[in-house]
Design a protein around this motif. Sequence first.
Motif, PDB file in Angstrom:
ATOM      1  N   LYS A  99       1.689   9.662   0.944  1.00 14.26           N
ATOM      2  CA  LYS A  99       1.831   9.370   2.370  1.00 14.26           C
ATOM      3  C   LYS A  99       0.444   9.383   3.013  1.00 14.26           C
ATOM      4  O   LYS A  99      -0.466  10.042   2.505  1.00 14.26           O
ATOM      5  CB  LYS A  99       2.697  10.438   3.034  1.00 14.26           C
ATOM      6  N   PRO A 100       0.296   8.715   4.134  1.00 14.24           N
ATOM      7  CA  PRO A 100      -1.013   8.757   4.815  1.00 14.24           C
ATOM      8  C   PRO A 100      -1.476  10.174   5.111  1.00 14.24           C
ATOM      9  O   PRO A 100      -2.683  10.457   5.065  1.00 14.24           O
ATOM     10  CB  PRO A 100      -0.750   7.968   6.096  1.00 14.24           C
ATOM     11  N   SER A 109      -1.566   3.203   5.250  1.00 15.94           N
ATOM     12  CA  SER A 109      -0.165   2.940   5.641  1.00 15.94           C
ATOM     13  C   SER A 109       0.180   1.468   5.537  1.00 15.94           C
ATOM     14  O   SER A 109      -0.665   0.621   5.344  1.00 15.94           O
ATOM     15  CB  SER A 109       0.062   3.433   7.069  1.00 15.94           C
ATOM     16  N   ALA A 121       0.489   3.681   0.817  1.00 20.38           N
ATOM     17  CA  ALA A 121       1.626   4.592   0.948  1.00 20.38           C
ATOM     18  C   ALA A 121       2.699   4.225  -0.068  1.00 20.38           C
ATOM     19  O   ALA A 121       3.005   3.047  -0.252  1.00 20.38           O
ATOM     20  CB  ALA A 121       2.184   4.545   2.365  1.00 20.38           C
TER      21      ALA A 121
END
Length: 128
Positions: free
Chosen positions: A85-86, A128, A12
């Motif tokens: 982002k995840p 993440s 991330a």
Amino acid sequence: QLQASGGGLVQAGDSLRLSCAASGRTVSTYGLGWFRQSPGKEREFVAAINWSNGNTYYADSVKGRFTISRDNVKNTVYLRMNSLKPEDTAVYYCASQVGDPLTFHSGDYYTSLRYRYWGQGTLVTVSS
């Protein structure tokens, strides 16, 4: 024919650049777009670019983070993805619109039904 590449496993906040190389007859290309699909979800629009004038279009979820660009000499479209982002984890597909420009309008960039040719997809995994 479209060949997508550049996917991978990142963390991330990292960046990644996808490439989509178009081969064969490209003179009738109207637009090139990127879509993505996560497991259990429908394919969704990410970004698109008009092949002639370079106008760009983005999904709200990626605006300000992703940038689509093209190289008309290399017949290649790029998707630069920053601040990943995840939830960006997905298989990313490039696709092309071909035909008479008069038959398209700006709304067509956002729907997969208006794309004729599709690449094989490249997996992007954001941890993440």
